[in-house]
Design a protein around this motif. Structure first.
Motif, short mmCIF file in Angstrom:
data_model
loop_
_atom_site.label_atom_id
_atom_site.label_comp_id
_atom_site.label_asym_id
_atom_site.label_seq_id
_atom_site.Cartn_x
_atom_site.Cartn_y
_atom_site.Cartn_z
N THR A 109 0.86 -1.18 0.00
CA THR A 109 0.00 0.00 0.00
C THR A 109 0.89 1.23 0.00
O THR A 109 2.01 1.21 0.53
CB THR A 109 -0.90 0.04 1.25
N LYS A 110 0.40 2.31 -0.61
CA LYS A 110 1.16 3.55 -0.65
C LYS A 110 1.26 4.11 0.76
O LYS A 110 0.29 4.16 1.50
CB LYS A 110 0.46 4.56 -1.56
N ARG A 111 2.48 4.46 1.13
CA ARG A 111 2.73 4.96 2.49
C ARG A 111 1.94 6.26 2.72
O ARG A 111 1.88 7.12 1.83
CB ARG A 111 4.23 5.21 2.68
N PRO A 112 1.36 6.43 3.91
CA PRO A 112 0.64 7.67 4.22
C PRO A 112 1.55 8.90 4.06
O PRO A 112 2.77 8.81 4.24
CB PRO A 112 0.23 7.49 5.69
N GLY A 119 6.06 10.09 -1.40
CA GLY A 119 5.58 9.88 -2.76
C GLY A 119 5.14 8.44 -2.98
O GLY A 119 4.43 7.86 -2.16
N PHE A 120 5.61 7.84 -4.10
CA PHE A 120 5.20 6.47 -4.44
C PHE A 120 6.06 5.45 -3.72
O PHE A 120 6.73 4.61 -4.34
CB PHE A 120 5.26 6.28 -5.96
N ALA A 121 6.02 5.51 -2.39
CA ALA A 121 6.72 4.54 -1.55
C ALA A 121 5.70 3.53 -1.04
O ALA A 121 4.59 3.91 -0.67
CB ALA A 121 7.41 5.24 -0.39
N GLY A 122 6.09 2.27 -1.02
CA GLY A 122 5.14 1.22 -0.63
C GLY A 122 5.52 0.51 0.65
O GLY A 122 6.70 0.25 0.90
N ASP A 123 4.51 0.20 1.45
CA ASP A 123 4.67 -0.64 2.64
C ASP A 123 4.03 -2.00 2.35
O ASP A 123 2.86 -2.06 1.92
CB ASP A 123 4.02 0.01 3.86
N GLN A 154 -0.54 0.30 -9.90
CA GLN A 154 0.48 1.26 -9.46
C GLN A 154 1.70 0.54 -8.89
O GLN A 154 1.60 -0.24 -7.95
CB GLN A 154 -0.10 2.19 -8.38
N LEU A 155 2.88 0.82 -9.47
CA LEU A 155 4.14 0.33 -8.91
C LEU A 155 4.54 1.21 -7.73
O LEU A 155 4.23 2.40 -7.70
CB LEU A 155 5.25 0.34 -9.96
N LEU A 156 5.27 0.63 -6.78
CA LEU A 156 5.68 1.37 -5.58
C LEU A 156 7.13 1.03 -5.22
O LEU A 156 7.55 -0.13 -5.31
CB LEU A 156 4.76 1.02 -4.39
N ASN A 157 7.89 2.03 -4.84
CA ASN A 157 9.27 1.86 -4.39
C ASN A 157 9.24 1.37 -2.95
O ASN A 157 8.62 1.99 -2.09
CB ASN A 157 9.99 3.21 -4.49
N THR A 158 9.92 0.27 -2.67
CA THR A 158 9.86 -0.34 -1.34
C THR A 158 11.26 -0.70 -0.87
O THR A 158 12.09 -1.17 -1.65
CB THR A 158 8.96 -1.59 -1.36
#
Length: 258
Positions: A109-112, A119-123, A154-158
């Motif tokens: 999920t996109k980080r709050p 930005g587009f950071a994912g948890d 949506q891709l996310l940087n993790t």
């Protein structure tokens, strides 16, 4: 139950062509099922500068706007991931490159946006193991880059350390999982200025003492929190040190157990 090694490598290996080639040659000889997780090294930052895309770091983590996401997808899932897979094939280690979107393996999920908007950071929310189990049981090695997805396109940087620990946790219902964080130091050090002051064993109890004495602080805290999160979710052990610890018995490193 088979033992599975989940191994994370960082910039000290990825940024050095000789070190990467040497590591992958030895990695390919490791027996049993294994998963490799890699970060992005300095290449994404270098490419961003060449493309005049601003690089913003907050508390040691990359702020990922849409332009930055494009760059890290090209670098992490493309250039670095496929270079690693191709080199492993040259050593007769059959590998397949993965982002979290491939095989729907890692959902995030996109980080709050509060307290910091990354930005587009994912948890990581969930690891789905069905595809990975099939591959691992057929002697195929998954190679993961540090990108996940949200199942909505949506891709996310993790964080790559997080991906490694979540994969080890997710696969622990199928294998006895061991987690290895390979970085530039010999392990967790009692004295940051002395590379030989390796703390060879850490447990839950000694960890608290090390924090109270301020032996462990700042950059090492998130890594060790990841370690204990993994141990508390059925991972058998976690090791931190130089990659040599994987291939030679007499190499000093840090082992963390409950």
């Amino acid at each position: 139950m088979k033992t599975l090694k989940v191994i994370k490598i960082g910039g000290n290996i990825i940024d050095n062509d000789v070190a990467l080639s040497s590591f992958l040659k030895e990695f390919s000889t490791l027996e049993g099922p294994k998963v490799l997780v890699h970060g992005g090294g300095k290449l994404a930052t270098k490419l961003a500068k060449q493309m005049n895309v601003p690089v913003t770091m907050l508390e040691g983590r990359r702020v990922t706007d849409s332009d930055t996401l494009d760059i890290i997808t090209m670098v992490y899932a493309g250039k670095i991931n496929k270079t690693i897979v191709a080199q492993l094939q040259s050593h007769q280690c059959n590998a397949i490159g993965f982002s979290g979107a491939d095989g729907n393996t890692i959902i995030a999920t996109k980080r709050p946006t509060e307290p910091i908007d990354y930005g587009f950071a994912g948890d990581v929310k969930q690891v789905k193991t069905k595809t990975l189990e099939l591959l691992l049981n057929n002697n195929i090695t998954p190679v993961f880059c540090a990108i996940t997805h949200n199942e909505k396109g949506q891709l996310l940087n993790t964080n790559a350390d997080t991906i490694a620990s979540e994969l080890a946790i997710g696969l622990s219902s199928i294998f006895n999982t061991e987690l290895y964080f390979c970085f530039e130091k010999n392990g967790v050090l009692e004295d940051v200025d002395n590379d030989d002051s390796v703390i060879e064993n850490i447990t839950t109890a000694t960890y608290k003492t090390l924090i109270e004495k301020a032996v462990i602080y700042e950059g090492m805290l998130p890594k060790l929190n990841n370690c204990f999160h993994a141990l508390n979710h059925n991972v058998q052990k976690v090791c931190i040190g130089k990659s040599d610890m994987l291939f030679h018995n007499n190499i000093k490193h840090t082992t963390i157990k409950k």
